[in-house]
Every structure is written in C-alpha cells, then in structure tokens.
Design a protein around this motif. Structure first.
Motif: not given
Length: 433
Positions: A26-40, A288-300
């Motif tokens: 959860a701590e990792v997913l709260r960091t902006e770099t990880v959220g942006g990387a998952l999006l890409i 963490p849920f938004s950055a680690g699951f919601c946005v990546p699923v929408f992206a794919i």
C-alpha cells in the motif's frame, strides 16, 4: 531415532499477503512514481494485446456484459472500468480538491488566482486549437473537449522522477492546476456528454448526496451506513444519465475534512498515531486501490488502439487525431503558460518567489499529458463512431507521448539548473565561513 523432517509447505501463488506485506504494498502504491509507472505499463499492455494475434480476445473481454439489468447495471467490463472504477479515481480527486479549498493554494484567493487562471486557459486554448485543426471534418464538433484534461497521476509521477531538485512550489502549482482541471473535466462530462436525463433518478441522487452530507456533519463514521450511501449515490447518478464518475467527485467533496477529537489514523510510516479527518482517512485507504487497480484496469481497457491496416497512416492524415494531439501538446502548453503569464502581468497576482517563468514553461508542457481523462472523454464523444474512436484514442496517446517527452527534456534542464544553483550557494557559504 530422529523423526524425518516434514517437507516445507508449498508456497501458494497469489496467497493473501501478511499484514506487514500488505502495508508495504500500500505504501508503494501511494507513491506517485509507482502509480504513473503502472499507468504506462498497463496502457502498453492494452496496446500490445489489441494488436496481437489475440486481439479478438481483447475485444471479447472488453465487451463481456456483467451485472443486472436493474438500474441499467448490465454493463460491459470496459464500461465498468470507465463508470465504476474511475469513480474511485475521481473520488480521490474530489478529496484533493476539498483539501486545496480548505488549506491548500485555493484557500488563499490571491495565491489561487494564478493556478486557477492557468487551468481555465489551459482548457479554453486547447479547444480553440482543436477546432482550428479539425475545421471541416464532419465529426469535429464531437471531440472538442478531449484535449482539455490533464492526467494528475502521470504528470506528478513525471515531475517526481525527473524533478527531484525542483522547488516544491512547482509541485504545488501543478497539483492545484490539475485539480481545477479535473473539476472542469467533470463539469464538461456532466453537461456536454449527457444526452438524456432521468429526472427521478437525478432527484434520488441529489437526496442521497444531501443525506451523505448530513451524516458527515453528524460525525457518523460507521462504514455500514456510509458505504451503502456512497454506493447508492453512484447507482442513482449512473441511472440518471449523468456520467457516473460525477458521483465520485460529489462524495469526495461531501466527506468531512475537519478532525474529530479522538479521530486517529496511522501515519505514513505506520508507527505513531495522529488525528486525521474522515476525508484524509478515505484518501489514505483508497489511494493504493485507485493507483494500483482502478486506473491500470481502465488504461488496459481503453488504450487498446488498433494500429494495424490504415490506422497508423490515418493517425497522421485524419484531422481528428491531429487536432487532439495538437490540442494537448500546443494548446495545453500555450494555455497554461499564457494564462499564468497574462494573469501575473495584468493583475496583482504574483509568481512564487521560489519559481521562475522557465519552470512554469516546463511544467506547462507536462500538462499536455491528458491520458486517463482524455481517453474517457474520447469514448463519450465518439461512442457512435468506432473507427473514429480508435483514431481519437491514437491522438490522445500521440499528444500525451510528445508532451511527456518534451516535458522530460525541459524539466531535466531545470533540475540541473537548481542542482548547480544549490552547489554554488553551498560553495559561497563555505567560503564565508
């Protein structure tokens, strides 16, 4: 006689993580770099999947319908990603907006003038650029709003990676601008892309929002009451014909941002305890849920642009994708920088002492990364024209890619400038001693 040792239990794949591991993730997913990387990464996976020999399975997964017909909840998986999962993304954005209004840059009218003016100009100018480039195309009027949005997660991630030595005021400027930008996008979605309104459902949604507000005012934090109310708001907004992501912003704005005496929540390190408001607690848990699951699923689900056949050629010859790409790269850059400069030039608003206009120019280019919200608006704008929707998404990806690459170059130059400046100041200090 020593009994034979028992064989070690096999490690289960995808087993539930221990609490300490869940906290770390959860701590990792709260960091902006990880959220942006998952999006890409997930956007790239969607693009590859849509252009692979298994492209049929990609379309099948996207079009698979799940949910009851009641309240129009029989949606495809792609629609669930856009309507339901992105509501969590906008809920977090709504909380950030509330925070900015209460204690952030937007709480001080004089300090808020510059980023707000930049955000507004950064939405108007891209529309003008889009309409100028797409003039004459029969579907030009449909996609005018696509290049108006900035992707908060991606923009902040890029800034965090390449601008570690940039002034903190620049991040505050970008965050405030992006939050206002997201609010504008939600207003556009609610007004421009709502074809038919179910008045009864809309009234029910409004009553539930009022009820949720009263529950917050009464300082009732019981999840068994708040979660069903929030879900009811989403269902009612969705059934009304207004895009369901609006419900996320409404809930975020209604959450109480003041502290209870005795309200406690874990700090970022999970060691000490500190008081926090319900809005802060919800944001801390949902990020963490938004950055680690919601946005990546929408992206794919949304970034799967079919670039086979004539699509790649049409991407550079059709006016719609070119207009979107130009609106994001040229329109956002000129609009954001021009809005800030003209506001400072003709009003009493001033640029922060920590910043220079070259910093604003660099971050203005970064706002051209539209991605998440731009893809969402593209789906709403060209829903009745699948081939054009594919090209429009290609325009979003092209404009976001060019904007991010140019922004990285400019931000790295500004980062080196501040590194050198700090070094010179340190040398002067040591010489004085």
């Amino acid at each position: 006689m020593t009994p034979p040792a028992r064989p070690a239990a096999p490690k289960r794949v995808f087993a539930r993580l221990r609490r300490i591991e869940r906290r770390h993730v959860a701590e990792v997913l709260r960091t902006e770099t990880v959220g942006g990387a998952l999006l890409i990464v997930f956007a790239f996976l969607g693009l590859v999947w849509a252009n692979s020999p298994w492209s049929d399975s990609y379309e099948t997964v996207k079009d698979t319908v799940v949910g009851p017909h009641l309240w129009h909840l029989d949606l495809s998986l792609a629609d669930w990603a856009a309507d339901f999962l992105l509501a969590f993304f906008f809920l977090v954005a709504g909380i950030e907006l509330k925070h900015e209004l209460q204690v952030g840059e937007l709480s001080d009218r004089r300090a808020a003038v510059l980023p707000v003016a930049s955000a507004l100009c950064g939405m108007v100018v891209p529309i003008g650029v889009y309409l100028a480039v797409s003039a004459g195309h029969e579907h030009a009027a449909s996609g005018w709003a696509v290049p108006t949005a900035t992707d908060i997660a991606f923009a902040l991630a890029v800034l965090a990676v390449v601008g570690q030595n940039l002034p903190s005021a620049l991040r505050a400027f970008l965050l405030t601008l992006a939050v206002v930008d997201d609010l504008g996008a939600i207003v556009i979605i609610a007004i421009a892309y709502t074809e038919k309104i179910d008045t009864v459902a809309l009234v029910v949604a409004a009553l539930l929002v009022v009820a949720f507000y009263l529950v917050q005012r009464a300082r009732i934090t019981n999840l068994w009451l708040n979660v069903p109310l929030g879900l009811g708001i989403w269902i009612a907004v969705h059934a009304s014909g207004v895009h369901a992501t609006v419900a996320g912003v409404a809930i975020g704005l209604m959450l109480r941002g003041t502290h209870n005496e005795g309200d406690k929540d874990a700090t970022h390190q999970g060691q000490a305890q500190e008081r926090s408001s319900p809005a802060e607690q919800v944001q801390w848990r949902l990020q963490p849920f938004s950055a680690g699951f919601c946005v990546p699923v929408f992206a794919i689900m949304s970034a799967g642009v079919d670039i086979g056949g004539d699509t790649l050629g049409n991407l550079f010859s059709n006016r719609i994708p070119l207009a979107i790409a130009a609106g994001l790269f040229v329109g956002k850059t000129v609009g954001v920088f021009g809005g800030a400069y003209l506001t400072a030039r003709f009003t009493r608003a001033e640029l922060s002492d920590e910043l220079r206009w070259r910093d604003i120019a660099a971050v203005s280019t970064l706002t051209g990364v539209g991605f998440t919200v731009s893809l969402l608006i593209a789906e709403l704008a060209f829903d009745d024209a699948p081939e054009l929707l594919n090209l429009a998404k290609g325009g979003v990806l092209l404009g976001s890619l060019v904007s991010s690459l140019v922004a990285v170059v400019l931000l790295r130059r500004r980062n080196r400038f501040y590194v050198q400046l700090c070094g010179e100041e340190a040398t002067e200090d040591s010489g004085e001693e």
